[in-house]
Design an enzyme around this catalytic site. Sequence first.
Site, PDB file in Angstrom:
ATOM      1  N   ASP A 117       0.756  -1.056   0.084  1.00  0.00           N
ATOM      2  CA  ASP A 117       0.151   0.064   0.112  1.00  0.00           C
ATOM      3  C   ASP A 117       1.009   1.182   0.083  1.00  0.00           C
ATOM      4  O   ASP A 117       1.992   1.133   0.393  1.00  0.00           O
ATOM      5  CB  ASP A 117      -1.013  -0.032   1.260  1.00  0.00           C
ATOM      6  CG  ASP A 117      -1.603   1.339   1.518  1.00  0.00           C
ATOM      7  OD1 ASP A 117      -2.519   1.483   0.500  1.00  0.00           O
ATOM      8  OD2 ASP A 117      -1.519   1.914   2.472  1.00  0.00           O
ATOM      9  N   ASP A 141      -0.253   4.986   0.744  1.00  0.00           N
ATOM     10  CA  ASP A 141      -0.509   6.077   1.900  1.00  0.00           C
ATOM     11  C   ASP A 141      -0.195   5.361   3.285  1.00  0.00           C
ATOM     12  O   ASP A 141      -1.071   4.494   3.370  1.00  0.00           O
ATOM     13  CB  ASP A 141      -1.688   6.841   1.620  1.00  0.00           C
ATOM     14  CG  ASP A 141      -1.970   7.703   0.183  1.00  0.00           C
ATOM     15  OD1 ASP A 141      -1.518   8.543   0.460  1.00  0.00           O
ATOM     16  OD2 ASP A 141      -2.464   6.978  -0.555  1.00  0.00           O
ATOM     17  N   LYS A 157      -7.441  -4.790  -4.419  1.00  0.00           N
ATOM     18  CA  LYS A 157      -5.986  -5.018  -4.230  1.00  0.00           C
ATOM     19  C   LYS A 157      -5.657  -6.635  -4.073  1.00  0.00           C
ATOM     20  O   LYS A 157      -4.704  -6.940  -4.785  1.00  0.00           O
ATOM     21  CB  LYS A 157      -5.538  -4.503  -2.873  1.00  0.00           C
ATOM     22  CG  LYS A 157      -5.601  -2.952  -2.839  1.00  0.00           C
ATOM     23  CD  LYS A 157      -5.200  -2.403  -1.541  1.00  0.00           C
ATOM     24  CE  LYS A 157      -5.118  -0.811  -1.616  1.00  0.00           C
ATOM     25  NZ  LYS A 157      -4.502  -0.222  -0.412  1.00  0.00           N
ATOM     26  N   ASP A 162      -1.577  -0.922   5.940  1.00  0.00           N
ATOM     27  CA  ASP A 162      -1.767  -0.027   7.133  1.00  0.00           C
ATOM     28  C   ASP A 162      -3.547  -0.175   7.902  1.00  0.00           C
ATOM     29  O   ASP A 162      -3.606   0.427   8.744  1.00  0.00           O
ATOM     30  CB  ASP A 162      -1.236   1.267   7.176  1.00  0.00           C
ATOM     31  CG  ASP A 162      -2.172   1.968   6.535  1.00  0.00           C
ATOM     32  OD1 ASP A 162      -2.703   3.097   6.863  1.00  0.00           O
ATOM     33  OD2 ASP A 162      -2.430   1.870   5.208  1.00  0.00           O
ATOM     34  N   SER A 163      -4.291  -0.474   6.811  1.00  0.00           N
ATOM     35  CA  SER A 163      -5.783  -0.237   7.063  1.00  0.00           C
ATOM     36  C   SER A 163      -6.568  -1.470   6.685  1.00  0.00           C
ATOM     37  O   SER A 163      -5.925  -2.457   6.176  1.00  0.00           O
ATOM     38  CB  SER A 163      -6.132   0.975   6.524  1.00  0.00           C
ATOM     39  OG  SER A 163      -6.377   0.838   5.275  1.00  0.00           O
ATOM     40  N   ASN A 205      -8.556  -1.754   4.702  1.00  0.00           N
ATOM     41  CA  ASN A 205      -8.526  -1.458   3.152  1.00  0.00           C
ATOM     42  C   ASN A 205      -7.537  -2.704   2.354  1.00  0.00           C
ATOM     43  O   ASN A 205      -7.791  -3.108   1.342  1.00  0.00           O
ATOM     44  CB  ASN A 205      -8.424  -0.105   2.425  1.00  0.00           C
ATOM     45  CG  ASN A 205      -8.508   0.006   1.135  1.00  0.00           C
ATOM     46  OD1 ASN A 205      -9.252  -0.724   0.715  1.00  0.00           O
ATOM     47  ND2 ASN A 205      -7.698   0.813   0.497  1.00  0.00           N
TER      48      ASN A 205
END
Length: 282
Positions: free
Chosen positions: A25, A27, A210, A233-234, A236
């Site tokens: 990822d 961001d 993804k 990091d999330s 998502n």
Amino acid sequence: MLSSSKGGFRLLPTVDSPKYIVFSDFDETYYPHEMTNERQKALYELEDYLEEKSQQGLLLIGWVTGSSLESVLHKMEKGNFRSFPHFIASDLGTEITYFLDHNFLLQDLDWQSTIDQTNFNKKNIDEIISLLNKEDIELSPQTQLGSSRYKKNFYYRSSMDTKMDKRNLSKIKEVVKKFGLNVNINRCNPLAGDPEDSYDIDFIPTGTGKDEIVRFMLEKYKVHPEYAIAFGDSGNDLKMLKAVKHGYLVENAVKEAKDNHTHISTGPYSQGIMNTLKSIIQ
């Protein structure tokens, strides 16, 4: 030295038959929105490590992000990046762009051809929004992200009533499914510029996302999932992390993601990515 320079950024050495493919990822995973001297140093150390392993023919690295390609390039400039990855799967993995000497800024036409055969179009998106409005579910466009061919972004503002939010989010999935499309729903991360108490609602074609990027690229390069590594990091990113053998959240990941995934890197951002890669890649 990296192999060459394009638009101010250098290219990693081309790897035609990698042993490993690394998916990250962008961001708040690879790119910290609050760049400190320490984080900048860690980013450069990671770039040097990736250059070395690419030169050895060991790995291919790509960013898989919800952001547009234009947004990623802008953030690379802002973050003083020195080099591109081998590829960027932008707009939530609906577009793949390569950054190679012989394929610079080339779109993956096989991937596009698959997407073009889906039901993703403006008419269907407008009808979905209209049906949701009749259910008193209001979505607001994420106008700051610009337009994308294969992804339409909206925000759902939390009602602060957990049961109502759960019902509304389930209804969104139900309506979208009837149109033969896919939707990515994820709690917003204010550190990445999103509003508080909101959800990202991303309409995308079926067969994209993804995790689907992971499967497509592994098949393209004939790499077994055992040699696939992913970072996020999330929430998502969780499907992507589960699509590989080595799926890690960086140490700075949000609590919601950590509550649903056990493998956490040692260190945040670039530091966590490099520490994990060094422990896996031989």
